[in-house]
Design a protein around this motif. Structure first.
Motif, short mmCIF file in Angstrom:
data_model
loop_
_atom_site.label_atom_id
_atom_site.label_comp_id
_atom_site.label_asym_id
_atom_site.label_seq_id
_atom_site.Cartn_x
_atom_site.Cartn_y
_atom_site.Cartn_z
N ALA A 52 0.82 -1.20 0.00
CA ALA A 52 0.00 0.00 0.00
C ALA A 52 0.85 1.25 0.00
O ALA A 52 0.49 2.26 -0.57
N ILE A 53 2.02 1.16 0.64
CA ILE A 53 2.91 2.32 0.63
C ILE A 53 3.29 2.65 -0.80
O ILE A 53 3.37 3.81 -1.18
N LYS A 54 3.44 1.59 -1.57
CA LYS A 54 3.83 1.84 -2.95
C LYS A 54 2.70 2.42 -3.78
O LYS A 54 2.93 2.86 -4.89
N THR A 55 1.48 2.41 -3.24
CA THR A 55 0.40 2.98 -4.02
C THR A 55 0.56 4.48 -4.19
O THR A 55 -0.12 5.07 -4.98
N ALA A 56 1.45 5.07 -3.42
CA ALA A 56 1.67 6.49 -3.61
C ALA A 56 2.68 6.65 -4.74
O ALA A 56 3.87 6.65 -4.52
N PRO A 57 2.19 6.75 -5.97
CA PRO A 57 3.12 6.77 -7.08
C PRO A 57 3.83 8.10 -7.22
O PRO A 57 4.90 8.18 -7.77
N LYS A 58 3.18 9.14 -6.68
CA LYS A 58 3.84 10.44 -6.77
C LYS A 58 4.88 10.47 -5.66
O LYS A 58 4.77 11.17 -4.68
N ILE A 68 -2.11 0.65 22.38
CA ILE A 68 -3.00 0.10 23.41
C ILE A 68 -3.71 -1.15 22.91
O ILE A 68 -3.74 -2.17 23.58
N ALA A 69 -4.27 -1.07 21.74
CA ALA A 69 -5.04 -2.20 21.23
C ALA A 69 -4.65 -2.48 19.79
O ALA A 69 -5.35 -2.10 18.87
N PRO A 70 -3.50 -3.13 19.61
CA PRO A 70 -2.98 -3.30 18.24
C PRO A 70 -3.94 -4.05 17.31
O PRO A 70 -4.14 -3.63 16.18
N THR A 71 -4.54 -5.13 17.79
CA THR A 71 -5.38 -5.92 16.87
C THR A 71 -6.66 -5.19 16.54
O THR A 71 -7.07 -5.14 15.39
N ALA A 72 -7.29 -4.62 17.57
CA ALA A 72 -8.56 -3.94 17.33
C ALA A 72 -8.37 -2.79 16.37
O ALA A 72 -9.18 -2.57 15.47
N SER A 73 -7.28 -2.04 16.55
CA SER A 73 -7.11 -0.87 15.70
C SER A 73 -6.69 -1.25 14.30
O SER A 73 -7.01 -0.55 13.35
N ALA A 74 -6.00 -2.39 14.17
CA ALA A 74 -5.61 -2.81 12.82
C ALA A 74 -6.85 -3.12 11.99
O ALA A 74 -6.81 -3.04 10.77
N ASN A 75 -7.95 -3.45 12.69
CA ASN A 75 -9.17 -3.78 11.96
C ASN A 75 -9.94 -2.56 11.49
O ASN A 75 -10.79 -2.67 10.62
N LEU A 76 -9.68 -1.43 12.10
CA LEU A 76 -10.45 -0.25 11.75
C LEU A 76 -10.02 0.28 10.39
O LEU A 76 -8.84 0.46 10.13
N ALA A 77 -11.00 0.51 9.57
CA ALA A 77 -10.70 0.98 8.21
C ALA A 77 -9.93 2.30 8.24
O ALA A 77 -9.06 2.56 7.42
N PHE A 78 -10.28 3.12 9.23
CA PHE A 78 -9.63 4.42 9.37
C PHE A 78 -8.13 4.27 9.58
O PHE A 78 -7.33 4.98 8.98
N MET A 79 -7.76 3.31 10.42
CA MET A 79 -6.34 3.08 10.70
C MET A 79 -5.63 2.56 9.46
O MET A 79 -4.50 2.90 9.18
N LYS A 80 -6.38 1.72 8.73
CA LYS A 80 -5.77 1.18 7.51
C LYS A 80 -5.49 2.30 6.54
O LYS A 80 -4.44 2.36 5.92
N GLU A 81 -6.46 3.17 6.43
CA GLU A 81 -6.32 4.33 5.56
C GLU A 81 -5.05 5.10 5.95
O GLU A 81 -4.27 5.52 5.11
N TYR A 82 -4.87 5.25 7.25
CA TYR A 82 -3.72 6.02 7.72
C TYR A 82 -2.42 5.29 7.45
O TYR A 82 -1.50 5.84 6.86
N SER A 94 4.29 5.89 6.13
CA SER A 94 5.21 4.83 6.51
C SER A 94 5.83 5.21 7.85
O SER A 94 5.84 6.36 8.25
N GLY A 95 6.36 4.22 8.50
CA GLY A 95 7.07 4.47 9.75
C GLY A 95 6.13 4.77 10.90
O GLY A 95 4.92 4.61 10.80
N SER A 96 6.72 5.16 12.00
CA SER A 96 5.93 5.42 13.19
C SER A 96 5.01 6.61 12.97
O SER A 96 5.40 7.61 12.38
N PRO A 97 3.75 6.49 13.44
CA PRO A 97 2.82 7.61 13.23
C PRO A 97 3.26 8.89 13.93
O PRO A 97 2.84 9.98 13.54
N MET A 98 4.09 8.76 14.96
CA MET A 98 4.50 9.97 15.66
C MET A 98 5.66 10.67 14.95
O MET A 98 5.95 11.83 15.20
N LYS A 99 6.35 9.94 14.09
CA LYS A 99 7.47 10.56 13.37
C LYS A 99 6.90 11.22 12.12
O LYS A 99 7.15 10.80 10.99
#
Lengths: 207, 178, 196
Positions: A193-199, B55-69, B74-79
């Motif tokens: 999915a990271i690669k989906t950012a083609p830009k 806090i809840a790695p499995t539960a949040s991995a299921n959330l579409a919102f988290m997937k979107e993010y 890439s990398g840590s969300p705080m970086k």
């Protein structure tokens, strides 16, 4: 003069200048042979089936699949949401709007990669952006997404993760029911999915 | 215009036009250096993604919102660019407040309402703004201000929607402010 | 030359460090302009204090002119700069919800951080609300993801959509902003309030 008036005059003057001068449109239009060769060598145009499957499952609105095979073949089988632009019609004017735009991510596919890659190269030479090629074409798509081979039990974990993703994506795209969770829980889903950012060079932004 | 200059001179704050030019230069620097505008709500999103994945790695991995993010970052969300930028905002605001002598714990509200009411309204407004900023892909700084600077159509639409709605509703909430 | 980070002229970590510095500038200017005060912010909607409008539009114009001139001089490649994507419906609905949040809560996310940094307790509560709002959005994402993704228009520039050149649109925006500033000055005189 009052400072506010100075600021206003200053802004309007700058505005007049910028409105009067021609816009700087130096874009990388019409690549030189060397630039094109460079792109070919780095294989930046290829998008893996996993990425495409991921976008299809997520119904990514930026994805536009373009089938460059003949109309007969397109009618027999095509990927969901794909449109048909046979390579012979590639340069017809009605297609220019689809191919030369900066909104969607066009992904060409053919049975193998040959025809799709030709289409990419022609459009790239014209300076069009946002055109890509499905890596391996439909043949590889069947192999990896619709009919993935279970990796040998000695394979590393990533292979299994990849397999799980392919299987679940294949089920999703083949019409079978699938829990999207299981797909996304695998690390491999994040990676393509990271690669989906083609830009790639364009800065990510937003709030 | 000449009379109001005197009122501006009395102000304890910077002249708004100078402030605007300076803010514009900061925004220009962000675009020139990082190729992106300023933002704020994205930093909150990063915090939430990072907190929920810890806090809840499995539960949040299921959330579409988290997937979107995670698919977009890439990398840590705080970086994250915005997280660092917002930390800077806290430091910058504090410095400015310290120089101007404005550091003070207080609840600011119209004399017509109580502090408690003000805090409840602030919470409600925050919830609405938090939700809206995610739906609209950016808040006043990320979408409206930065979007306008790069002439983004969406930026102008969001800006007009924000200010238009606030103007339209202003009458009903006048007691809170005037 | 620019933008520096996407052109890989500076490293990712330098970019983050500079983000921090930019943030300091952002926070400092916001606070100096009075954006840490919710009553001052809300003033724009009643005409008694239009600092938001003035700062906001002056900043947008300055940055826009800067980018257009940088592009003209070849200092920055506008194609590499992030242009917010436009999803028509979510931009409008999100903007309406944000507008309601603005008039009710008195802050927007950036200014609430600014207010919190000098100890405004209502700003802290507003930030708490922001977290809850983002969490609600995240938790129920599947409910509104259709709206979130509807009517995707790419990342068009408003100038392109109107068929104008960037520069001409910039000039019109400047003139519009100056007209608004004039109205704002008039309103401040008409609805005077002492400063908060």
């Amino acid at each position: 003069m009052k400072p506010r008036l100075i600021l206003a005059v200053f802004l309007v003057t700058l505005g007049l200048i910028i409105a009067a001068v021609p816009q700087n449109k130096t874009r990388q239009y019409k690549l030189t042979a060397i630039e094109l060769l460079d792109e070919v060598n780095t294989r930046t145009q290829f998008i893996t089936p996993e990425v495409v499957a991921d976008m299809l499952v997520k119904k990514d609105p930026t994805l536009q699949l373009i089938d460059v095979r003949s109309q007969d073949e397109f009618e027999k089988f095509s990927l969901s949401g794909a449109i048909n632009i046979p390579i012979s019609n590639l340069l017809s004017e009605s297609n220019a709007d689809i191919l030369d735009q900066e909104v969607k991510m066009n992904i060409f596919y053919s049975n193998g990669t040959l025809t799709a890659n030709e289409a990419w190269m022609i459009t790239r030479q014209l300076g069009y952006k946002n055109n890509y090629v499905l890596e391996g074409g439909l043949n590889y798509w069947f192999e990896t997404i619709l009919n993935p081979q279970k990796p040998a039990s000695t394979s590393p974990d990533e292979e299994f993760a990849k397999y799980d993703f392919r299987k679940s994506a294949g089920q999703a795209l083949g019409g079978g029911t699938i829990s999207i969770q299981s797909k996304e829980a695998t690390p491999s889903s994040a990676k393509p999915a990271i690669k989906t950012a083609p830009k790639k060079k364009k800065a990510a932004g937003g709030c | 215009m000449s009379e109001s200059i005197t009122t501006i001179k009395k102000s304890k704050y910077l002249n708004p036009y100078i402030g605007g030019v300076l803010l514009g230069l900061v925004l220009l620097a962000a675009n020139f250096i990082s190729g992106r505008g300023l933002g704020a709500s994205g930093a909150i999103k990063s915090c939430i993604v990072s907190a929920s994945t810890t806090i809840a790695p499995t539960a949040s991995a299921n959330l579409a919102f988290m997937k979107e993010y995670t698919s977009a970052h890439s990398g840590s969300p705080m970086k994250n660019w915005l997280v660092f930028e917002m930390l800077g905002v806290l430091v910058g605001g504090f410095l400015s407040g310290a120089i101007a002598g404005r550091l003070k714990f207080k609840v600011e509200h119209s004399p017509k309402i109580t502090s408690k009411k003000r805090l409840i309204l602030a919470l409600a407004g925050g919830i609405l703004f938090g939700y809206g900023s995610q739906l609209g892909r950016g808040c006043t700084s990320g979408s409206a201000l930065s979007g306008m600077a790069v002439l983004s159509l969406g930026g102008f639409i969001t800006m007009m929607a924000i200010f238009g709605t606030a103007f339209a509703l202003a009458y009903f909430f006048r007691k809170n402010w005037i | 030359m620019g933008p520096l980070a996407p052109n890989e002229l500076i490293s990712e970590n330098t970019n983050l460090f500079l983000a921090f510095i930019i943030g300091i500038g952002f926070g400092f200017v916001l606070e100096q302009s009075g954006f840490s005060s919710s009553r001052k912010l809300a003033g724009v909607f009643y005409g008694y204090d239009t600092v938001v409008l003035k700062v906001f539009f002056t900043a947008a114009i300055t940055a826009m002119l800067g980018l257009l001139f940088f592009s003209l001089f070849g200092w920055v490649d506008l194609n590499l700069i992030y242009v917010n994507p436009t999803y028509l419906y979510s931009a409008i609905v999100g903007g309406i919800i944000m507008g309601a949040g603005f008039i009710i809560g008195g802050y927007c996310p950036g200014t609430s951080f600014c207010g919190a940094s000098i100890g405004k307790l209502d700003a802290f509560v507003f930030i708490g609300g922001l977290f809850i709002g983002v969490m609600i959005f995240g938790a129920g994402f599947s409910i509104w993801d259709d709206l979130y993704l509807a009517k995707f228009l790419g990342s068009p520039k408003i100038s392109e959509s109107l068929g104008l050149s960037d520069g001409l649109f910039g000039l019109l925006l400047i003139l519009a902003a100056l007209a608004m500033f004039w109205v704002a000055e008039w309103a401040e005189k008409k609805f005077p309030r002492e400063e908060y």
